[in-house]
Design an enzyme around this catalytic site. Structure first.
Site, mmCIF file in Angstrom:
data_model
loop_
_atom_site.group_PDB
_atom_site.id
_atom_site.type_symbol
_atom_site.label_atom_id
_atom_site.label_comp_id
_atom_site.label_asym_id
_atom_site.label_seq_id
_atom_site.Cartn_x
_atom_site.Cartn_y
_atom_site.Cartn_z
ATOM 1 N N ASP A 10 0.881 -1.175 0.000
ATOM 2 C CA ASP A 10 0.000 0.000 0.000
ATOM 3 C C ASP A 10 0.917 1.223 0.000
ATOM 4 O OD1 ASP A 10 -2.330 1.635 0.306
ATOM 5 O OD2 ASP A 10 -1.999 1.737 2.464
ATOM 6 N N TYR A 42 -0.716 8.312 -2.287
ATOM 7 C CA TYR A 42 -0.858 7.965 -3.706
ATOM 8 C C TYR A 42 -2.037 8.728 -4.324
ATOM 9 C CZ TYR A 42 2.182 3.737 -3.919
ATOM 10 O OH TYR A 42 3.237 2.858 -3.945
ATOM 11 N N CYS A 73 -4.406 -1.558 -1.874
ATOM 12 C CA CYS A 73 -4.562 -0.130 -2.083
ATOM 13 C C CYS A 73 -5.493 0.088 -3.276
ATOM 14 C CB CYS A 73 -3.182 0.472 -2.372
ATOM 15 S SG CYS A 73 -3.235 2.222 -2.771
ATOM 16 N N THR A 75 -6.211 2.816 -4.741
ATOM 17 C CA THR A 75 -5.649 3.792 -5.686
ATOM 18 C C THR A 75 -4.655 3.113 -6.628
ATOM 19 O OG1 THR A 75 -5.850 5.403 -3.895
ATOM 20 C CG2 THR A 75 -4.590 6.065 -5.833
ATOM 21 N N CYS A 183 -11.005 3.221 0.361
ATOM 22 C CA CYS A 183 -9.562 3.419 0.551
ATOM 23 C C CYS A 183 -9.204 2.627 1.793
ATOM 24 C CB CYS A 183 -9.251 4.902 0.750
ATOM 25 S SG CYS A 183 -7.573 5.243 1.364
ATOM 26 N N HIS A 185 -7.153 3.013 4.022
ATOM 27 C CA HIS A 185 -6.903 3.789 5.251
ATOM 28 C C HIS A 185 -8.185 4.043 6.048
ATOM 29 C CE1 HIS A 185 -2.961 4.716 3.519
ATOM 30 N NE2 HIS A 185 -2.603 5.181 4.697
HETATM 31 N N1 DGL Z 1 -4.726 3.332 1.002
HETATM 32 C C1 DGL Z 1 -4.835 3.787 -0.319
HETATM 33 C C2 DGL Z 1 -6.112 3.333 -1.016
HETATM 34 O O1 DGL Z 1 -6.653 2.300 -0.666
HETATM 35 C C3 DGL Z 1 -4.426 5.174 -0.732
HETATM 36 C C4 DGL Z 1 -4.158 6.250 0.240
HETATM 37 C C5 DGL Z 1 -3.259 7.289 -0.380
HETATM 38 O O2 DGL Z 1 -2.061 7.039 -0.410
HETATM 39 O O3 DGL Z 1 -3.764 8.312 -0.886
HETATM 40 O O4 DGL Z 1 -6.592 3.969 -1.921
#
Ligand code: DGL
Length: 261
Positions: A10, A42, A73, A75, A183, A185
């Site tokens: 990630d 990202y 991830c 993204t 996401c 996070h």
């Molecule tokens: N954790 C990531 C996702 O699932 C992206 C977070 C980031 O780096 O902007 O999209």
């Protein structure tokens, strides 16, 4: 059986919410988790950068001896999943926002999606909504700054609270009864999101579905089992800073090594 580790990556520590589900389902596997924190977030990087970075990381993980790869991830999946699949022979599970299950769960016909700008702008997301949520109203809200604020300031910080106020309000106003955590996070702030939505709103994260998919893939390939439940954490950034964040998120210290793909 194959004792090689499963690689998970990630932009940062969001993928640990996925890793938790993977380790619960597959306790006898070893995992190598890579947080690309040098390039966090990202979510506002150009697609071409994410594609090159994703392929570079996947190839390096394959060279390092991984037996499978989980792109934890949304993204990175949106920007690079196809390029990664083309570049490596590893079995790959790439996760994307749970729009499909959300569309079948909603009772009122309104689904909210919280994700990064890059995910929501991607062709892949457009296709996901077009193919699986045609009869449903999808309120997609980009959350710039949220992933980094979760890592830097912590899930309970005033900075995160202010961002959640702004990003969740449109979903509540639109009457969504399901919110997709698009996401990895965002499960870290699931409580804060739930508090800002009407009682009974369902939050959807894809960790468990990804774990089941990985298990199927490993079984089909004869690669399941052989590990001891070992976990290695690595970062392209400063290990000390990641240790502090892991401690804040998990409540205990873990060793983090530096790794450059
Ligand atoms: N954790 C990531 C996702 O699932 C992206 C977070 C980031 O780096 O902007 O999209």
């Amino acid at each position: 059986m194959n004792p090689s580790p499963i690689a998970v990556f990630d932009s940062g520590l969001g993928g640990l919410t996925v890793l938790r589900a993977l380790r619960e389902r597959l306790p006898h596997e070893d995992f190598f988790y890579f947080a690309d924190t040098r390039f966090l977030p990202y979510g506002d990087k150009p697609e071409v950068f994410l594609k090159e970075r994703g392929v570079l990381i996947a190839e390096a993980l394959a060279r390092r001896g991984a037996k499978a790869l989980v792109v934890a991830c949304n993204t990175a999946t949106a920007a690079a999943a196809e390029a990664i699949r083309a570049a490596t022979a590893l079995p790959i599970v790439a996760l994307e926002p749970g729009v499909k299950p959300a569309a079948s769960m909603t009772r009122c016909g309104v689904v909210g999606v919280l994700a990064t700008t890059r995910t929501l702008q991607s062709e892949r997301f457009r296709r996901l909504v077009g193919n699986h949520a045609a009869g449903v109203e999808v309120i997609a809200r980009a959350c710039p700054g949220l992933a980094d604020a979760i890592e830097t300031d912590g899930p309970e910080s005033p900075a995160v609270a202010a961002l959640l106020d702004a990003y969740v309000a449109p979903l509540a106003a639109a009457g969504a009864d399901v919110v997709v955590l698009g996401c990895t996070h965002y499960p870290w702030v699931a409580e804060g999101i739930a508090r800002r939505m009407p009682a009974g709103t369902q939050l959807l994260d894809t960790g468990e579905a990804v774990a089941r998919q990985l298990e199927r893939l490993l079984l089909a390939d004869g690669r399941i089992g052989g590990g001891t439940g070992r976990l290695t954490l690595a970062t392209s950034g400063a290990p000390q800073a990641v240790t502090v964040t892991v401690d804040r998120l998990f409540g205990h210290k873990m060793q983090v090594e530096h790794w450059e793909p």
